[in-house]
Design a protein around this motif. Structure first.
Motif, PDB file in Angstrom:
ATOM      1  N   ILE A   1       1.027  -0.776   0.161  1.00  0.00           N
ATOM      2  CA  ILE A   1      -0.071  -0.136  -0.045  1.00  0.00           C
ATOM      3  C   ILE A   1       0.848   1.348  -0.160  1.00  0.00           C
ATOM      4  CG2 ILE A   1      -1.936  -1.084   1.356  1.00  0.00           C
ATOM      5  CD1 ILE A   1      -0.760   0.272   3.657  1.00  0.00           C
ATOM      6  N   ARG A   2       1.956   1.303  -0.195  1.00  0.00           N
ATOM      7  CA  ARG A   2       3.014   1.920  -0.490  1.00  0.00           C
ATOM      8  C   ARG A   2       2.424   3.152  -1.460  1.00  0.00           C
ATOM      9  NH1 ARG A   2       9.078   3.244  -0.979  1.00  0.00           N
ATOM     10  NH2 ARG A   2       9.140   5.057  -1.739  1.00  0.00           N
ATOM     11  N   GLY A   3       2.286   3.028  -2.562  1.00  0.00           N
ATOM     12  CA  GLY A   3       1.918   3.618  -3.637  1.00  0.00           C
ATOM     13  C   GLY A   3       0.189   4.813  -3.010  1.00  0.00           C
ATOM     14  N   ALA A   4      -0.233   3.981  -2.450  1.00  0.00           N
ATOM     15  CA  ALA A   4      -1.627   4.207  -2.424  1.00  0.00           C
ATOM     16  C   ALA A   4      -1.530   5.227  -0.748  1.00  0.00           C
ATOM     17  CB  ALA A   4      -2.467   2.949  -1.712  1.00  0.00           C
ATOM     18  N   LEU A   5      -0.526   4.923  -0.340  1.00  0.00           N
ATOM     19  CA  LEU A   5      -0.343   6.121   1.231  1.00  0.00           C
ATOM     20  C   LEU A   5       0.172   7.053   0.954  1.00  0.00           C
ATOM     21  CD1 LEU A   5       0.763   3.488   3.523  1.00  0.00           C
ATOM     22  CD2 LEU A   5      -1.079   4.549   4.094  1.00  0.00           C
ATOM     23  N   ILE A   6       1.184   7.027  -0.355  1.00  0.00           N
ATOM     24  CA  ILE A   6       2.180   8.379  -0.858  1.00  0.00           C
ATOM     25  C   ILE A   6       0.856   9.398  -1.443  1.00  0.00           C
ATOM     26  CG2 ILE A   6       3.510   8.816  -2.251  1.00  0.00           C
ATOM     27  CD1 ILE A   6       4.927   8.151   0.486  1.00  0.00           C
ATOM     28  N   GLY A   7       0.091   8.441  -2.249  1.00  0.00           N
ATOM     29  CA  GLY A   7      -0.555   9.195  -3.709  1.00  0.00           C
ATOM     30  C   GLY A   7      -1.710   9.668  -2.308  1.00  0.00           C
ATOM     31  N   SER A   8      -2.114   9.224  -1.470  1.00  0.00           N
ATOM     32  CA  SER A   8      -3.285   9.984  -0.125  1.00  0.00           C
ATOM     33  C   SER A   8      -2.315  11.006   0.281  1.00  0.00           C
ATOM     34  CB  SER A   8      -3.937   9.368   0.630  1.00  0.00           C
ATOM     35  OG  SER A   8      -4.616   7.645  -0.188  1.00  0.00           O
ATOM     36  N   ALA A   9      -1.920  11.175   0.679  1.00  0.00           N
ATOM     37  CA  ALA A   9      -0.543  12.692   1.653  1.00  0.00           C
ATOM     38  C   ALA A   9      -0.542  13.742   0.466  1.00  0.00           C
ATOM     39  CB  ALA A   9       0.766  11.363   1.647  1.00  0.00           C
ATOM     40  N   LEU A  10       0.487  12.982  -0.923  1.00  0.00           N
ATOM     41  CA  LEU A  10      -0.065  14.031  -1.365  1.00  0.00           C
ATOM     42  C   LEU A  10      -1.524  14.514  -2.517  1.00  0.00           C
ATOM     43  CD1 LEU A  10       1.939  12.913  -4.268  1.00  0.00           C
ATOM     44  CD2 LEU A  10       2.985  14.282  -2.916  1.00  0.00           C
ATOM     45  N   THR A  11      -2.449  13.937  -2.228  1.00  0.00           N
ATOM     46  CA  THR A  11      -3.425  14.019  -2.431  1.00  0.00           C
ATOM     47  C   THR A  11      -4.739  15.373  -1.092  1.00  0.00           C
ATOM     48  OG1 THR A  11      -4.542  12.574  -3.845  1.00  0.00           O
ATOM     49  CG2 THR A  11      -6.159  13.402  -3.053  1.00  0.00           C
ATOM     50  N   LEU A  12      -4.117  14.617   0.116  1.00  0.00           N
ATOM     51  CA  LEU A  12      -4.658  15.518   1.361  1.00  0.00           C
ATOM     52  C   LEU A  12      -3.638  16.696   0.615  1.00  0.00           C
ATOM     53  CD1 LEU A  12      -5.495  12.170   3.338  1.00  0.00           C
ATOM     54  CD2 LEU A  12      -6.669  14.045   2.605  1.00  0.00           C
TER      55      LEU A  12
END
Length: 577
Positions: free
Chosen positions: A355-366
């Protein structure tokens, strides 16, 4: 006593009727409290069951199983030039090193089909782990090392108990063994296989009853239509029922195992695994799945493993399970915390997906969402509450802001698709677009929360500032806004938590794509945690079910942390006026 004067109201407190009314009133109140308590307990029970089910299904995702092998890091396979350059080390034949060590555990596996099944038990990413270890420490080249190799998802599911239920029972009596190639004959005195044969016969009778029930559900024979096909089906089922009952009733006859419909039975002894193919009361014939550690002609102690699910209905074959259990018996299997679940991106292989890609994507999106909606939301709230004139335009504006807070989230996705992608041409499936869409979604919530926080500040604060000579702007930004900031931050955090769990608007802007790489900037293709959960939940592999529940646990953890931070901020900085 003189009667009361006309027009004066009297109250009855002491009569039996009055006491009965009071008693009924108290009973009604107690019943209402009981209903409320039952409603809370009922809702809490559902929440507990939901969380317990998610935890039960998600905990396997945080662990992985590996086999520890002795690897010969031959320099000719890793670095033929001997220069120890990074590019040369990356191109080494690590897969051959891993597979040679893996196949050495089972030298009896020589057929091509069996070798493919054996090699499929090792993850396709095992060579990548070895490559990374050698690049970190080139001094390992030329040595023999003990190295943990990641198992495939099917092997991992077996050790997690998600493949097939296996029951073991000790065998009775000693067995004489005759091995001819891979064919094995087992025999002994005292009918050592009588209990196994009786279990097989009982299974045949259960199959006969099941097929008989299916036969009884068939419609009666009618003239015309598909009468011939129906009669043929009825005759076929009746013959199968009769045959199964005949075999089950013949107690002393041997039985041949049909692996497509009957449970498999594996005899384990002296490190060997023998799959029984024909079972009698005193003897049995089988196939050698795993060779014994030494030559044997007699077995004194043995066990029988029975698989509840037939081989045709599970991905792990009898040979797969026999190989894995043999390694487990040798102490070569280890269970460890799956750090790759948090350090790897998405993958088609369940054991490699993270889930690293999803975590980084969520952080950038937020981050994009926060940078856009916080200044706009607070600025709009300050203007509407303190500076905007009270007229029809501002009334319409306030009504529309309140209405936008109740608009379905997918509408904002459609707006983002039409405006940011089609009109402005921003990159699809990028955190930049996702953040802008979520900013539109969260903006009404932040405006409403900020206005409520500004209203909660006593007017005397602003009046005192104005009284000592401050301008209207200075009174608002130097005195009112700092006092309202805890409430504003609480509303912002709750709005961001809402944005973190949104999926529908992000699906509309294309963030549903399968993306392996980790996004490095807000314009790189990426995904977010809720969309990753949606993608995994739609995949057919059983291992992705645990990954889905594990990702849900991580998402719930983030939501709990954000809501907890909002509560702490409110309690820490909130003032009672």
């Amino acid at each position: 006593m003189t009667p009361p004067a006309p027009g004066i109201r009297t109250f009855d407190y002491g009569s039996d009727e009055a006491q009965a009314r009071v008693k009924r009133r108290y009973q009604t109140e107690a019943r209402f409290k009981l209903y409320g308590l039952l409603a809370v307990l009922f809702a809490g029970a559902f929440v507990f069951i939901l969380l317990a089910d998610i935890v039960r299904k998600g905990m396997p995702a945080f662990f992985e199983h590996r086999v520890v092998l002795t690897l010969d890091l031959d320099a000719s396979l890793i670095d033929p030039t001997g220069r120890r350059e990074i590019d040369a080390l990356r191109n080494g034949d690590y897969n051959k090193i891993v597979m040679d060590a893996w196949r050495a555990n089972f030298p009896e596996v020589t057929q091509r089909a069996e070798r493919r099944r054996l090699e499929a038990l090792v993850s396709s990413g095992a060579a990548d782990d070895l490559r990374a270890a050698v690049i970190r420490d080139p001094a390992l080249i030329g040595q023999k090392i003990r190295f943990p190799i990641l198992l495939s998802d099917d092997a991992d599911l077996h050790f997690k108990g998600l493949s097939s239920r296996i029951s073991s029972a000790p065998g009775t009596g000693a067995l004489d063994v005759k091995i001819n190639g891979r064919e094995v004959e087992l025999s002994g005195s005292g009918q050592p296989f009588a209990a196994i044969l009786a279990d097989v016969k009982a299974g045949l009778m259960q199959d006969a009853e099941r097929i008989g029930a299916e036969l009884a559900r068939l419609p009666a024979s009618q003239q015309g239509g598909n009468n011939a096909a129906l009669d043929a089906r009825r005759i076929e089922l009746a013959q199968r029922v009769a045959e199964l009952r005949r075999r089950a009733g013949d107690v002393g006859s041997a039985e041949t195992i049909d692996f497509s419909s009957m449970p498999s039975r594996i005899v384990r002894a002296e490190g060997a695994s023998i799959r029984l193919q024909e079972i009698g009361a005193s003897s049995a014939k089988g196939f050698l799945l795993v060779a014994p550690q030494r030559e044997i002609s007699r077995i004194d102690s043995w066990t029988v493993a029975t698989f509840a699910t037939p081989e045709s209905n599970r991905k792990a074959s009898d040979a797969d399970i026999a190989w894995l259990e043999t390694l487990n018996g040798r102490g070569a299997i280890e269970k460890a915390f799956s750090t790759r679940f948090f350090t790897s991106g998405d993958s088609r292989e369940p054991e490699l997906a993270g889930i690293r890609g999803a975590l980084i994507g969520s952080a950038l999106t937020l981050l994009v969402t926060l940078m856009v909606c916080l200044p706009l939301g607070v600025g709009a709230a300050v203007y509407l509450e303190e500076f905007a004139p009270k007229n029809r335009f501002t009334d319409i504006l306030e009504v529309n802001i309140n209405n936008l807070a109740a608009v379905p989230s997918i509408v904002f996705g459609l707006l983002g698709l039409a405006m940011f992608l089609n009109f402005f041409g921003l990159p699809r499936s990028a955190p930049l677009v996702g953040g802008l869409v979520l900013a539109l979604l969260v903006l009404p919530t932040i405006i409403i929360a900020s206005r409520a926080a500004l209203k909660a500040v006593p007017p005397s604060i602003k009046e005192a500032a104005l009284g000592v000579g401050a301008s209207h702007q200075q009174a608002i930004f130097h005195h009112v806004l700092p006092l309202a900031m805890p409430g504003i931050m609480t509303g912002t955090i709750i709005g961001m938590a809402h944005a973190l769990g949104e999926t529908a608007p992000l699906l509309m802007i294309g963030m549903v794509a399968f993306i392996v790489d980790i996004p490095q900037a807000i314009t790189d293709p990426g995904t977010v945690l809720p969309v990753q959960i949606y993608l995994w939940s739609d995949l057919p592999e059983v291992a992705f079910q645990a990954k889905t529940a594990g990702a849900i646990l991580v998402l719930l953890g983030f939501l709990f942390v954000m809501n907890g931070a909002a509560i702490l901020l409110r309690r820490r900085f909130e003032r009672r006026w």
